[in-house]
Design an enzyme around this catalytic site. Structure first.
Site, PDB file in Angstrom:
ATOM      1  N   ARG A 127     -19.903 -12.362  -3.550  1.00  0.00           N
ATOM      2  CA  ARG A 127     -19.532 -10.975  -3.887  1.00  0.00           C
ATOM      3  C   ARG A 127     -19.376 -10.779  -5.386  1.00  0.00           C
ATOM      4  O   ARG A 127     -18.770 -11.603  -6.080  1.00  0.00           O
ATOM      5  CB  ARG A 127     -18.220 -10.643  -3.168  1.00  0.00           C
ATOM      6  CG  ARG A 127     -17.647  -9.285  -3.558  1.00  0.00           C
ATOM      7  CD  ARG A 127     -16.723  -8.758  -2.525  1.00  0.00           C
ATOM      8  NE  ARG A 127     -15.481  -9.492  -2.385  1.00  0.00           N
ATOM      9  CZ  ARG A 127     -14.546  -9.179  -1.494  1.00  0.00           C
ATOM     10  NH1 ARG A 127     -14.732  -8.167  -0.665  1.00  0.00           N
ATOM     11  NH2 ARG A 127     -13.429  -9.876  -1.418  1.00  0.00           N
ATOM     12  N   ARG A 172      -6.572 -17.113   1.869  1.00  0.00           N
ATOM     13  CA  ARG A 172      -6.579 -15.714   2.324  1.00  0.00           C
ATOM     14  C   ARG A 172      -6.927 -15.609   3.804  1.00  0.00           C
ATOM     15  O   ARG A 172      -6.363 -14.780   4.529  1.00  0.00           O
ATOM     16  CB  ARG A 172      -7.559 -14.894   1.476  1.00  0.00           C
ATOM     17  CG  ARG A 172      -7.010 -14.653   0.069  1.00  0.00           C
ATOM     18  CD  ARG A 172      -8.078 -14.162  -0.884  1.00  0.00           C
ATOM     19  NE  ARG A 172      -8.608 -12.870  -0.528  1.00  0.00           N
ATOM     20  CZ  ARG A 172      -9.796 -12.422  -0.937  1.00  0.00           C
ATOM     21  NH1 ARG A 172     -10.569 -13.159  -1.693  1.00  0.00           N
ATOM     22  NH2 ARG A 172     -10.195 -11.220  -0.599  1.00  0.00           N
TER      23      ARG A 172
HETATM   24  P1  AMP Z   1      -7.816  -6.846  -0.930  1.00  0.00           P
HETATM   25  O1  AMP Z   1      -8.439  -6.147  -2.069  1.00  0.00           O
HETATM   26  O2  AMP Z   1      -7.426  -5.915   0.189  1.00  0.00           O
HETATM   27  O3  AMP Z   1      -8.619  -8.018  -0.433  1.00  0.00           O
HETATM   28  O4  AMP Z   1      -6.421  -7.453  -1.460  1.00  0.00           O
HETATM   29  C1  AMP Z   1      -6.406  -8.417  -2.484  1.00  0.00           C
HETATM   30  C2  AMP Z   1      -5.038  -9.061  -2.563  1.00  0.00           C
HETATM   31  O5  AMP Z   1      -4.050  -8.073  -2.887  1.00  0.00           O
HETATM   32  C3  AMP Z   1      -4.523  -9.717  -1.296  1.00  0.00           C
HETATM   33  O6  AMP Z   1      -5.049 -11.022  -1.113  1.00  0.00           O
HETATM   34  C4  AMP Z   1      -3.014  -9.713  -1.548  1.00  0.00           C
HETATM   35  O7  AMP Z   1      -2.648 -10.721  -2.478  1.00  0.00           O
HETATM   36  C5  AMP Z   1      -2.817  -8.368  -2.241  1.00  0.00           C
HETATM   37  N1  AMP Z   1      -2.540  -7.299  -1.248  1.00  0.00           N
HETATM   38  C6  AMP Z   1      -3.337  -6.233  -0.940  1.00  0.00           C
HETATM   39  N2  AMP Z   1      -2.772  -5.482   0.015  1.00  0.00           N
HETATM   40  C7  AMP Z   1      -1.588  -6.081   0.335  1.00  0.00           C
HETATM   41  C8  AMP Z   1      -0.560  -5.800   1.273  1.00  0.00           C
HETATM   42  N3  AMP Z   1      -0.615  -4.751   2.104  1.00  0.00           N
HETATM   43  N4  AMP Z   1       0.514  -6.635   1.296  1.00  0.00           N
HETATM   44  C9  AMP Z   1       0.600  -7.684   0.480  1.00  0.00           C
HETATM   45  N5  AMP Z   1      -0.354  -8.034  -0.401  1.00  0.00           N
HETATM   46  C10 AMP Z   1      -1.440  -7.244  -0.487  1.00  0.00           C
END
Ligand code: AMP
Length: 217
Positions: A127, A172
């Site tokens: 990505r 993750r």
């Molecule tokens: P994403 O862009 O949705 O893949 O999110 C990237 C990272 O942001 C995640 O791996 C978490 O570290 C943090 N993050 C995003 N949304 C949340 C959430 N609802 N709660 C806690 N951490 C979050």
């Protein structure tokens, strides 16, 4: 409509959320994007979030829930929203329920994007995201940009997210299985879950999602 999108990292949540939000004329609210915006503005919240994100862990609930609540209270979200990446554990789901209850509103659906683990790992490893607009996403093999490292849409620089490294991806995925997947059962008990396959061309997944949301299955 008020929709929650769930699925493992690399299932294409961000890509589908952008497209679905446009079609359904509702704002796309991504907590990951909100954190990344805070990181690039170097806010206190950004500094705090970065250490958790880089390790592939969840940012603590207290700050995440406050940030999501604040975004959902903006005028553009009054008549609906598509939540991408929130809630990510059962206590966030409970906090969202409380918030909606206080407003006298309800979720319409929880769209669950399914993709096999080996596929999501391949998607994440290749990505590349545009620095200017995180909705502009490419893949080095599946959807390469015309020019290496340059966004086709706006000429922005393409980069690999810090948390897309192979090691962080493993964490993750584990966090997804242990903390996020339980919200699917939580919402299933409320009769809200609509599951679709996230495999195949992007357009096909979008059509599948719209169809499933329409028929509620
Ligand atoms: P994403 O862009 O949705 O893949 O999110 C990237 C990272 O942001 C995640 O791996 C978490 O570290 C943090 N993050 C995003 N949304 C949340 C959430 N609802 N709660 C806690 N951490 C979050």
């Amino acid at each position: 409509m008020r929709i929650v999108l769930v699925g493992p990292p690399g299932a294409g949540k961000g890509t589908q959320a952008t497209r679905l939000a446009e079609k359904l004329r509702i704002p796309h609210i991504s907590t990951g994007d909100l954190f990344r915006a805070n990181i690039s503005r170097q806010t206190e919240l950004g500094k705090l979030a970065k250490s958790y994100m880089d390790a592939g862990n969840l940012v603590p609930d207290e700050v995440t829930i406050a940030m999501a609540k604040d975004r959902m209270s903006q005028p553009d979200a009054e008549n609906g929203f598509l939540l991408d990446g929130f809630p990510r554990n059962v206590s966030q789901a409970e906090a969202l329920d409380e918030l909606l209850k206080a407003e006298g509103i309800k979720l319409d659906a929880v769209l669950d994007l399914e993709a096999p683990e080996d596929e999501v790992v391949k998607r994440i490893a290749g990505r590349r995201v545009c620095r200017k607009d995180s909705a502009h996403v490419f893949h080095v093999t599946y959807s390469p940009p015309k020019q290496d490292g340059v966004c086709d849409y706006c000429g922005g620089e393409l980069y690999q997210r810090d948390d897309d490294s192979e090691e962080t991806v493993r964490t993750r995925l584990e966090v997804y299985h242990t903390q996020t997947e339980p919200i699917i059962d939580y919402y299933r008990a409320q009769g809200l879950v609509v599951t679709i396959s996230a495999m195949g061309p992007v357009d096909e997944v979008t059509s599948r999602a719209l169809e499933a949301l329409k028929s509620g299955q």
